[in-house]
Design a protein around this motif. Structure first.
Motif, PDB file in Angstrom:
ATOM      1  N   ASP A   1       0.592  -1.218   0.140  1.00 20.36           N
ATOM      2  CA  ASP A   1      -0.002   0.056   0.080  1.00 20.36           C
ATOM      3  C   ASP A   1       0.925   1.345   0.099  1.00 20.36           C
ATOM      4  N   LYS A   2       2.033   1.177   0.126  1.00 24.21           N
ATOM      5  CA  LYS A   2       2.940   2.372   0.041  1.00 24.21           C
ATOM      6  C   LYS A   2       3.702   2.686  -1.226  1.00 24.21           C
ATOM      7  N   VAL A   3       3.420   3.633  -1.965  1.00 24.69           N
ATOM      8  CA  VAL A   3       3.580   4.176  -3.516  1.00 24.69           C
ATOM      9  C   VAL A   3       5.132   4.789  -3.104  1.00 24.69           C
ATOM     10  N   LEU A   4       6.159   4.612  -3.907  1.00 23.05           N
ATOM     11  CA  LEU A   4       7.276   5.411  -3.913  1.00 23.05           C
ATOM     12  C   LEU A   4       7.828   5.805  -5.311  1.00 23.05           C
ATOM     13  N   THR A   5       8.059   7.097  -5.523  1.00 27.86           N
ATOM     14  CA  THR A   5       8.309   7.666  -6.768  1.00 27.86           C
ATOM     15  C   THR A   5       9.858   7.901  -6.608  1.00 27.86           C
ATOM     16  N   LEU A   6      10.260   8.115  -7.964  1.00 23.97           N
ATOM     17  CA  LEU A   6      11.779   8.507  -7.734  1.00 23.97           C
ATOM     18  C   LEU A   6      12.125  10.188  -7.227  1.00 23.97           C
ATOM     19  N   GLU A   7      11.069  10.811  -7.246  1.00 26.63           N
ATOM     20  CA  GLU A   7      11.037  12.286  -6.555  1.00 26.63           C
ATOM     21  C   GLU A   7      11.093  12.043  -5.312  1.00 26.63           C
ATOM     22  N   LYS A   8      10.296  11.154  -4.666  1.00 20.64           N
ATOM     23  CA  LYS A   8      10.119  10.906  -3.232  1.00 20.64           C
ATOM     24  C   LYS A   8      11.628  10.105  -2.663  1.00 20.64           C
ATOM     25  N   TYR A   9      11.814   9.235  -3.362  1.00 19.60           N
ATOM     26  CA  TYR A   9      13.245   8.871  -3.001  1.00 19.60           C
ATOM     27  C   TYR A   9      14.237   9.801  -3.103  1.00 19.60           C
ATOM     28  N   LEU A  10      14.413  10.536  -4.106  1.00 16.58           N
ATOM     29  CA  LEU A  10      15.492  11.738  -3.937  1.00 16.58           C
ATOM     30  C   LEU A  10      15.102  12.590  -2.807  1.00 16.58           C
ATOM     31  N   ALA A  11      14.229  13.090  -2.619  1.00 14.11           N
ATOM     32  CA  ALA A  11      13.829  14.045  -1.608  1.00 14.11           C
ATOM     33  C   ALA A  11      14.307  13.528  -0.150  1.00 14.11           C
ATOM     34  N   ARG A  12      14.296  12.423   0.066  1.00 11.55           N
ATOM     35  CA  ARG A  12      14.783  11.638   1.291  1.00 11.55           C
ATOM     36  C   ARG A  12      16.085  11.888   1.668  1.00 11.55           C
ATOM     37  N   GLU A  13      16.708  12.524   2.767  1.00 14.23           N
ATOM     38  CA  GLU A  13      18.039  12.614   2.825  1.00 14.23           C
ATOM     39  C   GLU A  13      18.755  11.297   3.328  1.00 14.23           C
ATOM     40  N   PRO A  14      19.883  11.035   2.639  1.00 12.00           N
ATOM     41  CA  PRO A  14      20.631   9.903   3.147  1.00 12.00           C
ATOM     42  C   PRO A  14      20.994   9.749   4.835  1.00 12.00           C
ATOM     43  N   PHE A  15      20.683   8.399   5.200  1.00 18.12           N
ATOM     44  CA  PHE A  15      20.714   8.574   6.738  1.00 18.12           C
ATOM     45  C   PHE A  15      22.334   7.723   6.869  1.00 18.12           C
ATOM     46  N   ILE A  16      22.481   6.950   5.880  1.00 19.05           N
ATOM     47  CA  ILE A  16      23.992   6.410   5.960  1.00 19.05           C
ATOM     48  C   ILE A  16      24.626   6.619   4.395  1.00 19.05           C
ATOM     49  N   ASP A  17      25.015   7.950   4.612  1.00 21.87           N
ATOM     50  CA  ASP A  17      25.426   8.510   3.217  1.00 21.87           C
ATOM     51  C   ASP A  17      26.251   7.573   2.411  1.00 21.87           C
ATOM     52  N   PRO A  18      26.013   6.897   1.217  1.00 21.71           N
ATOM     53  CA  PRO A  18      25.172   7.385   0.301  1.00 21.71           C
ATOM     54  C   PRO A  18      23.547   6.799   0.350  1.00 21.71           C
ATOM     55  N   LEU A  19      23.692   5.882   1.311  1.00 23.48           N
ATOM     56  CA  LEU A  19      22.192   5.080   1.483  1.00 23.48           C
ATOM     57  C   LEU A  19      21.275   6.077   2.114  1.00 23.48           C
ATOM     58  N   ARG A  20      19.957   5.923   1.611  1.00 23.36           N
ATOM     59  CA  ARG A  20      18.398   6.240   2.009  1.00 23.36           C
ATOM     60  C   ARG A  20      18.030   5.102   2.779  1.00 23.36           C
ATOM     61  N   LEU A  21      16.839   5.356   3.319  1.00 17.65           N
ATOM     62  CA  LEU A  21      16.336   4.153   3.896  1.00 17.65           C
ATOM     63  C   LEU A  21      15.780   3.248   2.827  1.00 17.65           C
ATOM     64  N   GLU A  22      15.253   3.910   1.813  1.00 20.47           N
ATOM     65  CA  GLU A  22      14.578   3.129   0.674  1.00 20.47           C
ATOM     66  C   GLU A  22      15.434   2.190  -0.080  1.00 20.47           C
TER      67      GLU A  22
END
Lengths: 152, 403
Positions: free
Chosen positions: B202-223
């Motif tokens: 039920d959770k939609v993910l777009t590339l915009e949404k992906y890139l808007a998330r700050e990396p938490f262990i840079d370069p990795l994001r939660l997604e």
């Protein structure tokens, strides 16, 4: 909330790795090396990967290297490391043999500045620098502004 | 017939066309649920046996993960169903790389007459453990001596830190970019959105949404990181020449391959740092099957991180090393693009990133559904499927054909 978990410390009684920490306490960066051909034995296998010699000695190094890879840990997932974040986890290629890598942290660096091959040098400070005091001196690394050749 | 987890490719005898998968089952996959590992695993086994039209007393072989806590072993299997018969068992099954190569050991047991109907099972309650702050994926790494004394103390733990380093190395050496990792996350999320069993349906993910998330262990994001899940999976193997006795269209094992990392669990020391042991396991499997990556209709790989999925695509030979960043852009991994249109249907259930973290056994379950033509995100006319299993220290390749 439960009590904070203790910060992880090296086992100074562990014979395999203790010389690294003993040397650091004397502000020397040492790794084990083959007494016959000079190849590094890191992580220690007790036998030289080049000449299969078993005469392995801990040797003092320049403490200079280049940045192999890094990660900027903004949130520590391993709970005992929580007080350290944010920090820069890093793997260094040592100058004496760039195929030998050392896992460490970068300190006093701007994350935006970093690139593969950037010259770095060792700094002997508290393992928990700058966030907490552990009483253990560790070989952490920082950008080498003066010496070293930038590979980029 | 045993093989060692030694560095490089393992030699494996030819088992092309010898083993069939004739039943699959899963327990519900979820976030932390409080369900017991036994309950979930027996639910999956019941489902697999029902799918194969079998009663528990017709099973005479069980493969499970000997390295994982709380798994259903032969003793527990016997006790649960009140069985009296001898049951051949192997702890070299379950998940990680083992779903890729379980058929190899199963074939040895079948050929020697030790077993004829063999279950491979795996369950995990890592989500519940994680919620309770115990156990979980880092356990084995924290226990390893060198890591404890020369890595953990420097903050080089757990796996998201390792694979952030690997991603950074791939970026620096091959020019791979965050939005390319994002393309993997987005396509797999879309697959999960179309899959009724997926945790992230039920959770939609777009590339915009992906890139808007700050990396938490840079370069990795939660997604870029897999889910942590509760759930279980199982499948039934038997001799291919018996496969027609079972109710569902069989899936035939055409090739298997296995390979070990050069430095084992010491990922930081691996000479080819942004590569996986898929490069050792894949060539033997394709040679055994007499196929090449170009023949594959649908691919599922062990995807704990987007960067591992990306490296697997190149190390399995679907594109040249270093080019997977460009390869995965856009909708190339979407189930409905297909090989004929230049695509590579990939983790069509959503993978570990968006379906569930069942450590790979559900990837094989999904591929069996694809080859039967009963998948939620069905790849048109899928006849050859590949699973790339991985644990960090090793990799296994499984090539299957529609029977």
């Amino acid at each position: 909330m439960s009590d904070p978990k203790p910060f992880p410390l090296p086992d100074l009684g562990n014979g395999e790795i203790a010389p690294l920490w003993r040397a650091a306490s004397e502000h020397e960066f040492q790794l084990p090396r083959c007494g016959n051909c000079g190849a590094f034995d890191w992580y220690p296998k007790g036998e030289c990967k080049q000449c299969h010699g078993r005469d392995i000695e801990w040797s003092k190094l320049s403490g200079r290297g280049t940045l192999f890879s890094w990660a900027i840990v903004k949130r520590a997932l391993h709970k005992p490391l929580t007080p350290l974040a944010p920090y820069i986890s890093a793997i260094i290629a040592i100058d004496e043999d760039p195929s030998t890598r050392f896992v460490t942290r970068l300190i006093d660096c701007d994350p935006a500045d970093l690139h593969a091959g950037m010259p770095v040098e060792v700094r002997f400070v508290d393992l928990g620098y700058p966030a907490i005091e552990t009483g253990i001196v560790a070989p952490l690394f920082t950008k080498n502004e003066t010496n070293g050749r930038d590979e980029r | 017939m045993a093989f060692k987890a030694a560095p490089g490719p393992a030699h494996m005898e030819d088992i092309k066309g010898k083993v069939a998968i004739v039943g699959i089952g899963e327990a519900e996959l979820s976030a932390a649920s409080g369900r017991s590992l036994d309950d979930m695993t027996f639910t999956a086994i019941d489902a697999a046996l029902a799918d194969a039209g079998l009663a528990p007393d017709q099973v005479d072989g069980l493969m499970f993960s000997g390295q994982s806590a709380g798994q259903v072993t032969v003793e527990r299997f016997r006790a649960h169903y009140g069985l009296k018969q001898d049951i051949w068992g192997s702890g070299r099954g379950g998940a990680f790389s083992f779903p890729a190569i379980a058929a190899y050991e199963a074939h040895a047991a079948i050929a020697s007459g030790e077993a004829s109907v063999i279950l491979n099972v795996f369950g995990t309650n890592w989500a519940s453990q994680h919620a309770a702050d115990e156990g979980g994926p880092a356990t084995a790494h924290l226990a390893e001596q060198m890591k404890a004394n020369a890595e953990v103390v420097f903050g080089f733990i757990p796996q998201p830190v390792y694979f952030a380093h690997v991603a950074r190395h791939h970026f620096e050496h091959y020019g791979t970019r965050p939005e390319q990792l994002g393309a993997i996350a987005v396509n797999l999320r879309r697959h999960a959105n179309g899959h009724p069993g997926a945790v992230m349906r039920d959770k939609v993910l777009t590339l915009e949404k992906y890139l808007a998330r700050e990396p938490f262990i840079d370069p990795l994001r939660l997604e870029d990181c897999c889910l942590i899940s509760d759930g279980a999976g199982a499948y039934v193997m038997t001799a291919a020449d018996r496969a027609r006795d079972f109710p569902k269209r069989p899936v035939i094992v055409e090739g298997v391959g296995y390979g070990g990392a050069v430095e084992g669990i010491h990922f930081a020391m691996e000479p080819e740092f942004s590569s996986t042991p898929h490069r050792f396991s894949a060539p033997g499997a394709f040679a055994m099957a007499g196929l090449s990556p170009g023949d594959v209709d649908v691919l599922a790989v062990y995807d704990p991180f987007t960067i591992v999925a990306l490296m697997a695509i190149e190390d399995l030979g679907f594109c040249p090393k270093g080019e997977a960043g460009r390869f995965v852009e856009g909708d190339r991994l979407a189930f409905d693009r297909g090989r004929a249109k230049g695509g590579l249907p990939f983790n069509t259930h959503g993978g570990m990133l968006s379906h569930s973290y069942l450590l790979g056994i559900n990837h094989v379950v999904e591929l069996v559904r694809q080859l039967r033509g009963e998948a939620a995100n069905q790849v048109a006319d899928a006849s050859i499927a590949v699973y790339g299993g991985f644990s960090g220290v090793d990799a296994g390749t499984l090539i299957m054909r529609r029977g």
